[in-house]
Design an enzyme around this catalytic site. Structure first.
Site, PDB file in Angstrom:
ATOM      1  CB  SER A  32     -48.836 -56.660 -11.918  1.00  0.00           C
ATOM      2  OG  SER A  32     -49.765 -57.241 -11.026  1.00  0.00           O
ATOM      3  CG  ASP A 230     -52.505 -52.077  -5.260  1.00  0.00           C
ATOM      4  OD1 ASP A 230     -52.070 -52.788  -4.326  1.00  0.00           O
ATOM      5  OD2 ASP A 230     -51.896 -51.946  -6.339  1.00  0.00           O
ATOM      6  CG  HIS A 233     -49.685 -54.441  -7.381  1.00  0.00           C
ATOM      7  ND1 HIS A 233     -50.654 -53.592  -7.861  1.00  0.00           N
ATOM      8  CD2 HIS A 233     -49.594 -55.462  -8.274  1.00  0.00           C
ATOM      9  CE1 HIS A 233     -51.125 -54.074  -8.997  1.00  0.00           C
ATOM     10  NE2 HIS A 233     -50.505 -55.201  -9.272  1.00  0.00           N
TER      11      HIS A 233
END
Ligand code: NAG
Ligand code: NAG
Length: 251
Positions: A32, A230, A233
């Protein structure tokens, strides 16, 4: 590769085929954080594109239909990434690579990240691996020389100790197969050392990345770059900084 050889190669490439096809290709793969989650909160991208993330006429991308177009954020849009796409490091990297030499040709980014993948999901024959090869070969076919792979992956390998322990061997096998399948034994790998993980074995994976032990792997450490709430990221600002660091490492 020596600077003289590289310049000769680039100078040759820029006169050999049409202007519209990028001749200096960079593959981008991993999970990601290479897809780009900068500005994504609660599964929604905030739509903010910093000036460093273009668009810039010197940077193109290979889209999902394997066609070249001007790169714009989110760089992975239209591709099957398994995640809402936000800001990644690709465009600031692309601008930074040859940005100070306008005589060099446009560069082509080949975004190929897939969210939530472990290194085992990139071994030869897997879906992600095959897609990367297909996209790389398409970029090469249109006249491009593949200069490097930008690799940012491993957060998903921090949950199980067995995955963290196997990281180094699996990464080395992946690179060996990739270089063989692209017929590019000295392909430069720009490997990001993790800034974060989703499990308890982040430091183990980082250590594997910092000491991969294979030739032509340049490690860019992302540790300390700013994270989204989070804690996994990179923020938009951090992605821009990472892109610039990756460009420095390539030059
Ligand atoms: C891509 O294609 C050219 C020929 O057009 C070749 O010389 C080059 O080595 C190929 N492979 C890579 C990995 O760039
Ligand atoms: C990490 O370790 C802690 C403490 O041993 C444990 O409670 C937690 O579940 C672990 N996290 C993961 C993702 O395995």
């Amino acid at each position: 590769m020596s600077i003289v050889l590289l310049s000769t190669l680039l100078a040759f490439a820029s006169f050999s085929t049409s202007q519209s096809q990028p001749q200096n290709i960079f593959l981008l793969a991993g999970e990601s954080n290479i897809v780009g989650q900068g500005g994504v909160v609660n599964n929604k991208w905030d739509g903010v594109v910093p000036p460093e993330s273009g668009p810039n006429p010197a940077v193109q991308r290979l889209n999902a239909k394997l066609e070249w177009e001007e790169a714009k954020e989110p760089l992975h849009s239209g591709l099957n990434t398994g995640v809402v796409n936000g800001i990644g490091p690709g465009i600031p990297f692309g601008i930074g690579v040859f940005g100070d030499n306008p005589r060099l040709n446009v560069i082509g980014l080949v975004p190929s990240g897939v969210s939530g993948t472990k290194i085992i999901d990139w071994q030869k024959g897997t879906k992600a691996y095959n897609q990367l090869i297909t996209r790389a070969q398409a970029a090469n076919k249109s006249g491009g020389f593949i200069q490097a792979l930008v690799w940012y992956q491993g957060e998903s390998d921090t949950v199980l100790k067995a995955d963290a322990d196997a990281y180094k061997g699996r990464f080395n096998q992946f690179i060996k197969d990739l270089r063989a399948d692209l017929d590019s034994p000295f392909l430069v790998i720009l490997e990001v050392a993790l800034a974060s993980g989703i499990g308890n074995f982040t430091e183990e994976v980082r250590q594997a990345q910092l000491k991969s032990g294979i030739h032509d792997v340049r490690v860019v450490d992302a540790k300390g770059l700013e994270l989204e709430k989070d804690k996994v990221h990179l923020t938009t600002r951090a992605q821009v900084r990472l892109g610039e660091k990756l460009a420095e490492a390539f030059r």
